[in-house]
Design a protein around this motif. Structure first.
Motif, PDB file in Angstrom:
ATOM      1  N   TYR A 209      27.669  43.585  65.768  1.00 55.20           N
ATOM      2  CA  TYR A 209      27.870  43.207  64.368  1.00 55.20           C
ATOM      3  C   TYR A 209      28.492  44.333  63.555  1.00 55.20           C
ATOM      4  O   TYR A 209      28.065  45.479  63.637  1.00 55.20           O
ATOM      5  N   ASN A 210      29.477  43.974  62.755  1.00 59.55           N
ATOM      6  CA  ASN A 210      30.105  44.949  61.862  1.00 59.55           C
ATOM      7  C   ASN A 210      29.988  44.522  60.399  1.00 59.55           C
ATOM      8  O   ASN A 210      30.643  45.098  59.528  1.00 59.55           O
ATOM      9  N   ILE A 211      29.165  43.509  60.132  1.00 56.82           N
ATOM     10  CA  ILE A 211      29.078  42.980  58.765  1.00 56.82           C
ATOM     11  C   ILE A 211      28.563  44.048  57.794  1.00 56.82           C
ATOM     12  O   ILE A 211      29.094  44.213  56.698  1.00 56.82           O
ATOM     13  N   GLY A 212      27.545  44.794  58.220  1.00 61.16           N
ATOM     14  CA  GLY A 212      26.941  45.800  57.340  1.00 61.16           C
ATOM     15  C   GLY A 212      27.963  46.834  56.896  1.00 61.16           C
ATOM     16  O   GLY A 212      28.045  47.196  55.717  1.00 61.16           O
ATOM     17  N   GLU A 213      28.780  47.270  57.862  1.00 63.35           N
ATOM     18  CA  GLU A 213      29.794  48.282  57.559  1.00 63.35           C
ATOM     19  C   GLU A 213      30.808  47.728  56.547  1.00 63.35           C
ATOM     20  O   GLU A 213      31.185  48.406  55.586  1.00 63.35           O
ATOM     21  N   VAL A 214      31.225  46.471  56.755  1.00 64.79           N
ATOM     22  CA  VAL A 214      32.198  45.865  55.836  1.00 64.79           C
ATOM     23  C   VAL A 214      31.592  45.772  54.434  1.00 64.79           C
ATOM     24  O   VAL A 214      32.238  46.122  53.437  1.00 64.79           O
ATOM     25  N   GLN A 215      30.328  45.341  54.361  1.00 66.20           N
ATOM     26  CA  GLN A 215      29.641  45.257  53.060  1.00 66.20           C
ATOM     27  C   GLN A 215      29.685  46.597  52.331  1.00 66.20           C
ATOM     28  O   GLN A 215      29.966  46.654  51.139  1.00 66.20           O
ATOM     29  N   ASP A 216      29.402  47.678  53.071  1.00 60.45           N
ATOM     30  CA  ASP A 216      29.405  49.014  52.449  1.00 60.45           C
ATOM     31  C   ASP A 216      30.769  49.328  51.857  1.00 60.45           C
ATOM     32  O   ASP A 216      30.887  49.808  50.737  1.00 60.45           O
ATOM     33  N   TYR A 217      31.827  49.042  52.630  1.00 58.23           N
ATOM     34  CA  TYR A 217      33.175  49.377  52.157  1.00 58.23           C
ATOM     35  C   TYR A 217      33.598  48.525  50.968  1.00 58.23           C
ATOM     36  O   TYR A 217      34.355  48.973  50.111  1.00 58.23           O
ATOM     37  N   LEU A 218      33.112  47.273  50.942  1.00 55.97           N
ATOM     38  CA  LEU A 218      33.550  46.376  49.865  1.00 55.97           C
ATOM     39  C   LEU A 218      33.126  46.882  48.485  1.00 55.97           C
ATOM     40  O   LEU A 218      33.684  46.470  47.476  1.00 55.97           O
ATOM     41  N   ALA A 256      38.477  33.451  48.498  1.00 56.54           N
ATOM     42  CA  ALA A 256      37.096  33.845  48.804  1.00 56.54           C
ATOM     43  C   ALA A 256      37.045  35.329  49.171  1.00 56.54           C
ATOM     44  O   ALA A 256      36.147  36.064  48.748  1.00 56.54           O
ATOM     45  N   LEU A 257      38.042  35.765  49.940  1.00 55.26           N
ATOM     46  CA  LEU A 257      38.048  37.168  50.376  1.00 55.26           C
ATOM     47  C   LEU A 257      38.266  38.111  49.188  1.00 55.26           C
ATOM     48  O   LEU A 257      37.690  39.192  49.117  1.00 55.26           O
ATOM     49  N   TYR A 258      39.098  37.677  48.228  1.00 54.20           N
ATOM     50  CA  TYR A 258      39.250  38.476  46.998  1.00 54.20           C
ATOM     51  C   TYR A 258      37.932  38.537  46.246  1.00 54.20           C
ATOM     52  O   TYR A 258      37.520  39.571  45.756  1.00 54.20           O
ATOM     53  N   ARG A 259      37.284  37.384  46.161  1.00 46.61           N
ATOM     54  CA  ARG A 259      36.040  37.332  45.380  1.00 46.61           C
ATOM     55  C   ARG A 259      34.963  38.244  45.939  1.00 46.61           C
ATOM     56  O   ARG A 259      34.150  38.774  45.198  1.00 46.61           O
ATOM     57  N   ILE A 260      34.948  38.391  47.280  1.00 44.40           N
ATOM     58  CA  ILE A 260      33.876  39.246  47.822  1.00 44.40           C
ATOM     59  C   ILE A 260      34.271  40.724  47.823  1.00 44.40           C
ATOM     60  O   ILE A 260      33.469  41.566  48.183  1.00 44.40           O
ATOM     61  N   GLY A 261      35.498  41.025  47.421  1.00 43.76           N
ATOM     62  CA  GLY A 261      35.828  42.444  47.228  1.00 43.76           C
ATOM     63  C   GLY A 261      37.062  42.958  47.946  1.00 43.76           C
ATOM     64  O   GLY A 261      37.410  44.130  47.789  1.00 43.76           O
ATOM     65  N   PHE A 262      37.733  42.123  48.753  1.00 40.52           N
ATOM     66  CA  PHE A 262      38.967  42.611  49.377  1.00 40.52           C
ATOM     67  C   PHE A 262      40.070  42.670  48.322  1.00 40.52           C
ATOM     68  O   PHE A 262      40.128  41.833  47.416  1.00 40.52           O
ATOM     69  N   LEU A 387      29.382  36.533  56.466  1.00 37.33           N
ATOM     70  CA  LEU A 387      29.709  37.366  55.303  1.00 37.33           C
ATOM     71  C   LEU A 387      29.914  36.493  54.057  1.00 37.33           C
ATOM     72  O   LEU A 387      29.428  36.804  52.974  1.00 37.33           O
ATOM     73  N   LEU A 388      30.627  35.372  54.234  1.00 45.71           N
ATOM     74  CA  LEU A 388      30.889  34.494  53.084  1.00 45.71           C
ATOM     75  C   LEU A 388      29.602  33.833  52.600  1.00 45.71           C
ATOM     76  O   LEU A 388      29.389  33.658  51.404  1.00 45.71           O
ATOM     77  N   ARG A 389      28.724  33.497  53.545  1.00 46.52           N
ATOM     78  CA  ARG A 389      27.426  32.911  53.145  1.00 46.52           C
ATOM     79  C   ARG A 389      26.607  33.945  52.382  1.00 46.52           C
ATOM     80  O   ARG A 389      25.979  33.642  51.377  1.00 46.52           O
ATOM     81  N   LEU A 390      26.659  35.183  52.880  1.00 46.00           N
ATOM     82  CA  LEU A 390      25.896  36.275  52.265  1.00 46.00           C
ATOM     83  C   LEU A 390      26.265  36.443  50.794  1.00 46.00           C
ATOM     84  O   LEU A 390      25.421  36.699  49.946  1.00 46.00           O
ATOM     85  N   TYR A 391      27.571  36.280  50.503  1.00 46.20           N
ATOM     86  CA  TYR A 391      28.021  36.454  49.120  1.00 46.20           C
ATOM     87  C   TYR A 391      27.972  35.142  48.331  1.00 46.20           C
ATOM     88  O   TYR A 391      28.486  35.075  47.221  1.00 46.20           O
ATOM     89  N   GLY A 392      27.393  34.118  48.931  1.00 43.70           N
ATOM     90  CA  GLY A 392      27.177  32.857  48.208  1.00 43.70           C
ATOM     91  C   GLY A 392      28.463  32.167  47.799  1.00 43.70           C
ATOM     92  O   GLY A 392      28.536  31.568  46.727  1.00 43.70           O
ATOM     93  N   ILE A 393      29.485  32.266  48.649  1.00 42.12           N
ATOM     94  CA  ILE A 393      30.777  31.660  48.292  1.00 42.12           C
ATOM     95  C   ILE A 393      30.746  30.154  48.571  1.00 42.12           C
ATOM     96  O   ILE A 393      30.437  29.723  49.678  1.00 42.12           O
ATOM     97  N   ASN A 394      31.076  29.366  47.549  1.00 42.13           N
ATOM     98  CA  ASN A 394      31.197  27.920  47.726  1.00 42.13           C
ATOM     99  C   ASN A 394      32.683  27.585  47.821  1.00 42.13           C
ATOM    100  O   ASN A 394      33.395  27.528  46.822  1.00 42.13           O
TER     101      ASN A 394
END
Ligand code: SF4
Ligand code: SF4
Ligand code: FES
Length: 571
Positions: A209-218, A256-262, A387-394
């Motif tokens: 899993y690399n989700i945690g690392e991506v979250q940190d960078y976002l 969605a990717l913009y909304r979560i921080g990309f 990742l998208l679920r984590l950020y509650g993206i609909n």
């Protein structure tokens, strides 16, 4: 030939020689299975599929026992249900009780079967397994305390992938699944294809899993966060999240990717178009320069690792081209600093993909330039959904936005490279166009046919090009035998059967429907695609005409190329 059997006092038709399980399933009767894998040799290891057969003292395993004329079978008698419950209770007796923290929670076959059998209390208590967590592989994590010894991973690796990395090790209570000499995964022959993840019924095997690392960078303000994906990722993601896919879904995913921080979203297919161009040029030069050597493709990272381990003699014949995501990643790191006025080391680049081996590929030494990685992190489709679920993206309420320039467009051919034979088809089309040849529909059918070995001959002017496609490593035997009499100019090899559409980074169902869906989506997109071939792609043309000649750092095209060396692994 049809025969009659009697199941739960009802007469049913069955094919002579088929297993009881097949006959039951075709007649709409489901019974639980844990070790069985469709189309592979049954082992009878788990015994969860037992049924009662009149005249037999012992319960028989439906997945391995063939039907006989007038066989009388009870599938859900009290004795059968008691036996199945006892088997599952035994499995649960030493299983870790941490379902809530397991990534397979609510998607675990053991959990589902326990629930279906109405197991609501622990009647048997055993010593919990404490086998260590193996996180040594860049792509696959093993949590053997969750392993139920069904052996599916062993069989898929041996019978389908043809690598034989895994086996049963030890005896009695100490028995477990391990690699050669029971070493960690990174010492093993594993090529990171991820096929074993998709058949494991529990959470014993999963991607790293690399989700945690991506979250940190976002959350980092001083970093430009970029991500690339292909339409196949968007399509598979929609299915993974239980959403309906339409072409607008790709745009929604961008938003969605913009909304979560990309900060920027790019298109992996841009790199595919470059790869197709470069490979075709190499092939034509090879032919006209009278070198006449076979070129093996190198866009499948699992195949590249296989070649380094088991076929070092052909390494110099690999095309040397990186995979599309790595080419796009390298171009991002080369162009974006100038466009965005940012230091390359302040760009955090992510690629979303269906391929678990991509996690390994991104960490290879050659995937860097001036000490900076082409791509920092790979997310599988499963991780991206998480990742998208984590950020509650609909996704339903998003409008959508376009991919960012200049890596914003891809041709239909680019999408085809995610299918076995698709890269060959794309190259063949360019050669045909360059030589004014009409390809017949039967030529295309040959490349899109089923089977682990396919071939096509194309005559272009004075030259004859022979292509071979190896769809899964099982096709290598046929290639070796054919090569005694045929010279192939290009051999395309992908490890996962059907290609990336069947990659280890996305859930696929046992009957192959999800893979067929992905194939259909790709073929169907040809009609609506305004850009059919790399030569029609304005973004790629712009890159070759404007960016490449200007930047002497990249004009030698070394950023597209990988390096290989023989790898010694424990066998
Ligand atoms: S990832 Fe592929 S090669 Fe590695 S153990 Fe699993 S099936 Fe075998
Ligand atoms: S790791 Fe998974 S697939 Fe392999 S034997 Fe254990 S439970 Fe079965
Ligand atoms: S599914 Fe039949 S023995 Fe395991």
């Amino acid at each position: 030939m049809l025969i009659t059997i009697e199941v739960n006092s009802k007469k049913l038709k069955a094919e002579k020689g088929e297993t009881i399980l097949n006959a039951l399933n075709r007649n709409g009767i489901n019974i639980p299975t844990l070790c069985r894998l469709r189309d592979l040799t049954p082992t009878g290891a788990c015994r969860i599929c037992v049924v009662e057969v009149e005249g037999e003292d012992m319960l028989v395993t439906a997945c391995s026992e063939p039907v006989r004329e007038w066989m009388k079978i009870e599938t859900h008698s009290p004795r059968v249900i008691r036996a199945r419950k006892a088997i599952v209770e035994l499995l649960l007796s030493n299983h870790p009780d941490n379902c809530l923290y397991c990534d397979r929670n609510l998607n675990c076959e053991l959990q589902r079967i326990a629930s279906e059998l109405n197991i609501r209390e622990r009647r048997l208590s055993g010593k919990k397994m404490t086998l260590k967590l193996d996180q040594s592989s860049p792509a696959i994590t093993r949590e053997l305390s969750k392993c139920i010894l069904c052996g599916r991973c062993v069989r898929i690796c041996e019978e389908v992938v043809k690598v034989n990395t895994l086996d049963f090790i030890g005896k009695g209570r100490a028995i477990h699944i391990g690699t050669a000499m029971d070493k960690d995964f990174n010492f093993s022959s594993c090529i990171h294809c991820g096929q074993c993840l998709n058949v494991c019924p529990t959470g014993a095997l999963h991607e790293k899993y690399n989700i945690g690392e991506v979250q940190d960078y976002l959350t980092k303000k001083d970093t430009l966060k970029v991500i690339q994906f292909s339409p196949l990722v968007a399509f598979s993601l929609a299915r993974e999240m239980g959403l309906k896919y339409s072409q607008n879904f790709d745009k929604k995913l961008n938003e969605a990717l913009y909304r979560i921080g990309f900060d920027r979203v790019y298109c992996t297919g841009f790199g595919s178009d470059i790869m197709i161009n470069e490979l075709t040029e190499m092939l034509e030069n090879n032919k006209t320069g009278k070198l006449n050597d076979t070129i093996y493709t190198s866009h499948c990272p699992a195949w590249v690792k296989y070649a380094e381990q088991f076929m070092p003699g052909i390494l110099e014949k690999l095309s040397g081209l990186k995979s599309p995501q790595q080419i796009t990643g390298a171009v991002i790191k080369a162009l974006v600093p100038g466009i965005e006025a940012v230091n390359p080391e302040n760009i955090y680049s992510v690629s979303a993909t269906l391929c678990t081996a991509a996690k390994y590929e991104a960490r290879r030494d050659a995937m860097t330039r001036k000490g900076i990685s082409d791509i920092e992190t790979i997310l599988t489709v499963r991780e991206l959904a998480q990742l998208l679920r984590l950020y509650g993206i609909n996704m339903d309420v998003l409008d959508g936005r376009n991919v960012d320039e200049p890596m914003n467009l891809a041709s239909f051919s680019a999408l085809m490279t995610e299918i076995s034979g698709g890269l060959t088809e794309s190259v063949v089309k360019i050669i045909a166009q360059n030589n004014g040849i009409e390809l017949s529909s039967s030529d295309m059918r040959k490349l899109r046919a089923a089977g682990d070995f396919r071939e096509l001959m194309v005559r272009a002017g004075e030259h004859e090009y022979n292509f071979a496609v190896i769809d899964g490593l099982a096709g290598l035997d046929m290639l070796r035998s054919k090569m005694r009499s045929v010279h192939y100019d290009m051999v395309e090899i992908m490890v996962c059967q059907s290609g990336c559409v069947n990659g280890g980074g996305v859930n696929s169902d046992e009957n192959g429907e999800s893979v067929r869906d992905r194939l259909k989506m790709i073929y169907k997109s040809e009609e609506n695609s305004a850009i059919k071939m790399p030569v029609d792609n304005p973004a790629v043309r712009n890159f070759y005409e404007k960016w490449l000649p200007l930047d002497k750092d990249i004009s030698d095209k070394k950023i597209f190329r990988n390096k290989y060396s023989k790898k010694d692994v424990l066998l």
